[in-house]
Motif scaffolding. Structure first.
Motif, mmCIF file in Angstrom:
data_model
loop_
_atom_site.group_PDB
_atom_site.id
_atom_site.type_symbol
_atom_site.label_atom_id
_atom_site.label_comp_id
_atom_site.label_asym_id
_atom_site.label_seq_id
_atom_site.Cartn_x
_atom_site.Cartn_y
_atom_site.Cartn_z
ATOM 1 N N LEU A 64 0.822 -1.207 0.000
ATOM 2 C CA LEU A 64 0.000 0.000 0.000
ATOM 3 C C LEU A 64 0.858 1.259 0.000
ATOM 4 C CD1 LEU A 64 -2.733 -0.985 2.619
ATOM 5 C CD2 LEU A 64 -2.862 -1.159 0.124
ATOM 6 N N GLY A 65 2.152 1.108 0.250
ATOM 7 C CA GLY A 65 3.044 2.259 0.312
ATOM 8 C C GLY A 65 2.831 3.065 1.583
ATOM 9 N N ALA A 66 3.733 3.989 1.827
ATOM 10 C CA ALA A 66 3.612 4.831 3.016
ATOM 11 C C ALA A 66 2.343 5.675 2.966
ATOM 12 C CB ALA A 66 4.846 5.719 3.159
ATOM 13 N N ASP A 67 1.938 6.102 1.767
ATOM 14 C CA ASP A 67 0.724 6.913 1.666
ATOM 15 C C ASP A 67 -0.516 6.106 2.053
ATOM 16 O OD1 ASP A 67 2.196 9.071 0.854
ATOM 17 O OD2 ASP A 67 1.755 8.832 -1.281
ATOM 18 N N GLY A 68 -0.614 4.859 1.547
ATOM 19 C CA GLY A 68 -1.764 4.029 1.881
ATOM 20 C C GLY A 68 -1.812 3.685 3.361
ATOM 21 N N SER A 98 11.749 0.999 1.128
ATOM 22 C CA SER A 98 12.839 1.886 0.709
ATOM 23 C C SER A 98 13.071 2.883 1.838
ATOM 24 C CB SER A 98 12.463 2.630 -0.570
ATOM 25 O OG SER A 98 11.386 3.525 -0.308
ATOM 26 N N PRO A 99 14.178 3.642 1.810
ATOM 27 C CA PRO A 99 14.360 4.679 2.829
ATOM 28 C C PRO A 99 13.200 5.674 2.869
ATOM 29 C CG PRO A 99 16.434 4.263 1.705
ATOM 30 C CD PRO A 99 15.390 3.474 0.972
ATOM 31 N N ALA A 100 12.692 6.070 1.691
ATOM 32 C CA ALA A 100 11.569 7.021 1.667
ATOM 33 C C ALA A 100 10.314 6.418 2.286
ATOM 34 C CB ALA A 100 11.291 7.460 0.227
ATOM 35 N N TYR A 101 10.108 5.126 2.068
ATOM 36 C CA TYR A 101 8.955 4.429 2.654
ATOM 37 C C TYR A 101 9.008 4.509 4.180
ATOM 38 C CZ TYR A 101 6.372 0.245 4.252
ATOM 39 O OH TYR A 101 5.544 -0.635 4.900
ATOM 40 N N PHE A 102 10.155 4.197 4.764
ATOM 41 C CA PHE A 102 10.264 4.212 6.223
ATOM 42 C C PHE A 102 10.141 5.635 6.773
ATOM 43 C CE2 PHE A 102 12.653 0.206 5.324
ATOM 44 C CZ PHE A 102 11.756 -0.637 5.943
ATOM 45 N N GLU A 103 10.683 6.599 6.060
ATOM 46 C CA GLU A 103 10.537 7.984 6.506
ATOM 47 C C GLU A 103 9.064 8.398 6.492
ATOM 48 O OE1 GLU A 103 13.072 10.017 3.785
ATOM 49 O OE2 GLU A 103 14.908 9.154 4.653
ATOM 50 N N GLY A 104 8.317 7.936 5.473
ATOM 51 C CA GLY A 104 6.891 8.242 5.408
ATOM 52 C C GLY A 104 6.111 7.597 6.542
ATOM 53 N N LEU A 105 6.474 6.358 6.901
ATOM 54 C CA LEU A 105 5.790 5.677 8.003
ATOM 55 C C LEU A 105 6.048 6.382 9.332
ATOM 56 C CD1 LEU A 105 6.273 1.862 7.298
ATOM 57 C CD2 LEU A 105 4.334 3.326 6.735
ATOM 58 N N LEU A 106 7.266 6.823 9.540
ATOM 59 C CA LEU A 106 7.581 7.513 10.788
ATOM 60 C C LEU A 106 6.758 8.795 10.889
ATOM 61 C CD1 LEU A 106 9.596 6.947 13.144
ATOM 62 C CD2 LEU A 106 11.076 8.665 12.096
#
Length: 367
Positions: A64-68, A98-106
């Motif tokens: 779903l990605g960080a946005d989902g 990815s690094p961007a994914y984890f940053e989005g989750l945080l």
């Protein structure tokens, strides 16, 4: 404590050993967007909360990605609410991070990441039909830690056909090199109906060797203990403060709501589950109905069985008064055999951890 579990039923591919309620792109009749809308409706209709913990599992939530996943947390805040300091976890497959994914989750409020590593051995991953390469899970764990997550878990599986002790050692070395604070280690169970079961039946793979499970478990337990990890549940180890609070709700007999296709809930003595197929799940919610596929009322005997079965898997064990009078002789026998420690609480010893299921069966059979 009250927990909220959210099931994401999508996977890019199906692993050979998996029998979870998941759907690949060729199997799913419901889009990610339809699923998210239905999930929001379920959380609205549930009238629950606030939650002490949230755990998003699957399936592959990271698809779903960080946005989902951020949208899901917005729904949780709107319809359920979060206690101050709530633990918020999502499972993720290494190949879809990815690094961007984890940053989005945080940024979305997640506090904990659980990654499916399974093994650091390429041959073992091929047998399991996992999509990621051997080093990707460790790299993903490093990315999560670098993003600022204080709690990161790596899952491993042991007992895979063709696996060697050296494969297990290599996996443990890779895990410890990452600096994560939690490790889950599960023995492989070959479930009927899976691709792996069919391959074993046809003779294309050897069956897992039962005698290997104990020696591999001992190897895992001793290696993690030497590295400063303490076991708190038979299959779970953590550095101090790294325990998963959501899973402790299950093991301590707490209440939780399971949202999403096929998810199970327990609220006191009431247990129920959602319909499995995502399209049926979404259709019920479109009609304004909770998508419950069945339910039962737990009896006192049911609750007693579960609190002993789950409690003895915990390092903290169970209060002595929970043991039925008829089973005291069985408990004393296992204590003399070095499998249980008996005081104000009954706990399994290191040797007892290997046989905990049989010990529980003996106790309950005696009653």
């Amino acid at each position: 404590m009250f927990g909220l579990y959210i099931h994401v039923p999508f996977c890019a591919t199906r692993c050979g050993y998996c029998d979870f309620n998941t759907y690949t792109p060729t199997e799913a009749e419901t889009s990610h967007e339809q699923y998210l809308r239905a999930l929001g409706r379920e959380l609205e209709l549930a009238e629950i909360g606030p939650a002490d913990t949230v755990f998003i599992g699957g399936g592959t939530p990271s698809l779903l990605g960080a946005d989902g996943l951020g949208r899901i947390m917005d729904m949780v805040r709107e319809h359920v609410g979060l206690r101050p300091g709530a633990e918020v976890t999502t499972e993720s497959n290494p190949e879809s991070t990815s690094p961007a994914y984890f940053e989005g989750l945080l940024e979305a409020g997640f506090t904990r990441i659980s990654l499916g590593m399974q093994s650091a051995s390429a041959p073992v991953l091929r047998v399991l039909e996992r999509a990621h390469t051997p080093g990707r899970a460790a790299a993903a764990a490093g990315e999560a830690l670098a993003a600022g997550f204080g709690h990161v878990n790596l899952d491993m599986i042991y007992g895979t056909p063709t696996e060697t002790d050296d494969d297990v050692r290599a996996t443990l070395d890779a895990i410890l090199a990452t600096g994560v604070d939690h490790v889950s280690a599960y023995s492989l169970i070959v479930e009927d109906g899976t691709a792996m079961a069919r391959k074993i039946r046809r003779g294309e793979l050897p069956a897992p060797r039962e005698e290997a499970y104990a020696s591999r478990y001992e190897l895992i337990a001793s290696t993690l203990a030497d590295a400063g990890f303490g076991w708190y549940e038979v299959s779970n180890w953590a550095r101090p403060g790294g325990e998963c609070e959501h899973n402790l709700i299950y093991w301590r007999g707490g209440s939780w709501w399971g949202a999403g296709p096929g998810a199970h809930s327990t609220l006191g003595t009431r247990r129920f589950f959602n319909v499995k197929r995502p399209e049926r799940y979404a259709a019920a919610l479109e009609r304004g109905e909770l998508p419950i596929g069945g339910e039962e009322t737990l009896t006192a005997a049911d609750l007693e069985f579960e609190r002993i079965m789950l409690g003895l898997r915990l390092r903290e064990g169970v209060p002595r008064e929970w043991i039925p009078a008829a089973a005291e002789g069985v408990v004393d026998k296992h204590a003399k055999g070095g499998l249980l420690t008996v005081g104000e609480r009954v706990t399994v010893t290191d040797a007892g951890r290997l046989l905990v299921d049989g010990i529980v069966t003996d106790i309950l059979a005696a009653e």
